[in-house]
Design an enzyme around this catalytic site. Structure first.
Site, mmCIF file in Angstrom:
data_model
loop_
_atom_site.group_PDB
_atom_site.id
_atom_site.type_symbol
_atom_site.label_atom_id
_atom_site.label_comp_id
_atom_site.label_asym_id
_atom_site.label_seq_id
_atom_site.Cartn_x
_atom_site.Cartn_y
_atom_site.Cartn_z
ATOM 1 N N ASP A 102 4.277 -30.587 12.612
ATOM 2 C CA ASP A 102 2.919 -31.087 12.454
ATOM 3 C C ASP A 102 1.979 -30.168 13.246
ATOM 4 O O ASP A 102 2.013 -28.952 13.065
ATOM 5 C CB ASP A 102 2.882 -32.559 12.910
ATOM 6 C CG ASP A 102 1.557 -33.243 12.713
ATOM 7 O OD1 ASP A 102 1.221 -33.586 11.565
ATOM 8 O OD2 ASP A 102 0.844 -33.449 13.721
ATOM 9 N N TYR A 235 -8.092 -32.346 16.837
ATOM 10 C CA TYR A 235 -8.831 -32.411 15.572
ATOM 11 C C TYR A 235 -10.314 -32.104 15.798
ATOM 12 O O TYR A 235 -10.952 -31.426 14.986
ATOM 13 C CB TYR A 235 -8.691 -33.801 14.952
ATOM 14 C CG TYR A 235 -7.280 -34.152 14.544
ATOM 15 C CD1 TYR A 235 -6.815 -33.876 13.259
ATOM 16 C CD2 TYR A 235 -6.411 -34.775 15.426
ATOM 17 C CE1 TYR A 235 -5.527 -34.208 12.875
ATOM 18 C CE2 TYR A 235 -5.118 -35.109 15.054
ATOM 19 C CZ TYR A 235 -4.682 -34.819 13.779
ATOM 20 O OH TYR A 235 -3.394 -35.142 13.406
ATOM 21 N N HIS A 293 7.103 -37.763 6.639
ATOM 22 C CA HIS A 293 6.386 -36.832 7.525
ATOM 23 C C HIS A 293 7.080 -36.598 8.859
ATOM 24 O O HIS A 293 7.009 -35.499 9.412
ATOM 25 C CB HIS A 293 4.973 -37.369 7.774
ATOM 26 C CG HIS A 293 4.178 -36.537 8.716
ATOM 27 N ND1 HIS A 293 3.755 -35.256 8.406
ATOM 28 C CD2 HIS A 293 3.759 -36.770 9.987
ATOM 29 C CE1 HIS A 293 3.095 -34.753 9.422
ATOM 30 N NE2 HIS A 293 3.081 -35.647 10.400
#
Length: 320
Positions: A102, A235, A293
């Protein structure tokens, strides 16, 4: 007798980092994603250490026992890469295999790109390696998803405090809803497309988690202490990173590389991740796993075996 995992704190790039250190032999660095910890690699630590590697698993900047600076500027990719660069110096490591999942996968690619002299080989789980986009990421996401009933979660993350309030309202519920096996891919899909912009978790219904009670308790205990702000800051620094790195001279990686993709990951879709990565990584091996994921947690044995195979010839023969 199980693997002994040593916990230490080291100064690196102006912050105090928590890192675990297990086994002995050729060093392999494992970088986690969001919202995770060094702990997400617990099964690989044991397998790799027993196979003859020294396994290093930090809490990355903003997570767990590592410092979480307040300033968004502290989370640009250049700083995250430098954290690892100086961590190698602090640990006395000249070169290592670098692995990430990730966000940790994005970091692994960028470390290999910027410090090939310190990277023996690189492996990413689920995360592509690609050149900077022609526009800032927030604009690209707006253009792709807009502000409709499918507002993308990464845009939802951008305003400080909003995602924190929901994710921290019930930390146990957050991890039970997020960390589910591939058959619950719809839960990740619901998280990705936030709906009317007010709920990350509200559309996720009942389902099982692959976390044991001990695993879940570990995540809950640590995130109740730290909150989610540090990880969310990665982010929020996306556009700043893009501004700094849009003119990098090259995005090509020539080192031996492995990409592990998850067939049931709706967030980082297997075909798309491979398609985005291939033009920029010359010596690429691609492996596919039937999971969602959270690849190394859902398929721990398969991931461990792939890593041992990929890095296996780096081991000291006397330790096998």
């Amino acid at each position: 007798m199980g693997t002994i995992i040593r916990h230490t704190f080291l100064d690196s790039n102006g912050i105090r980092m928590h890192v675990t250190d297990a086994g002995r032999g050729y060093p392999i660095l494992l970088c986690h994603g969001f919202p995770e910890l060094w702990y997400s690699w617990r099964r690989q630590i044991n397998a790799l250490a027993e196979a003859g590697f020294r396994v290093l698993t930090p809490d990355l900047r903003g997570y767990g026992g590592t410092d979480a600076p307040e300033e968004i500027e502290a989370y640009v990719m250049r700083e995250l890469v430098e954290d690892i660069h100086e961590l190698f110096d602090a640990l006395g490591i000249d070169k290592a295999g670098v692995v990430g999942h990730d966000w940790g996968g994005a970091l692994a690619w960028q470390f290999a790109l910027r410090h090939p002299e310190r990277t023996e080989r690189v492996c990413s789980l689920n995360a592509p390696h690609l050149a900077p986009a022609p526009v800032p990421p927030s604009i690209a996401l707006r253009d792709a998803y807009g502000l409709t009933d499918k507002t993308y979660y990464m845009r939802h993350f951008l305003e400080p405090g909003v995602a924190e309030r929901e994710l921290e309202a019930d930390v146990r519920d957050t991890f039970q809803k997020l960390m589910r096996p591939g058959k619950y891919a719809d839960a990740v899909e619901a998280f990705m497309t936030v709906g009317d912009g007010t709920s990350l978790l509200g559309k996720i219904g009942p389902g099982e988690t692959f976390l044991s009670k001990i695993d879940l308790d570990t995540y809950v205990r640590i995130y109740k202490r730290t909150g989610f702000r540090g990880g969310l800051s990665w982010y929020r620094a996306l556009d700043l990173s893009w501004e700094q790195d849009k003119d990098l001279p090259s995005s090509e990686i020539e080192l031996p590389a492995m990409l592990i993709v998850a067939e049931k990951d709706p967030l980082l879709r297997a075909d798309l991740v491979e398609q985005l990565t291939r033009p920029h990584v010359k010596n690429l091996r691609v492996e596919r796993l039937d999971c969602g994921h959270w690849t190394q947690q859902e398929k721990p044995t398969e991931v461990s075996n792939l890593l041992i195979d990929f890095f296996g010839d780096l081991r000291d023969p006397s330790m096998e």
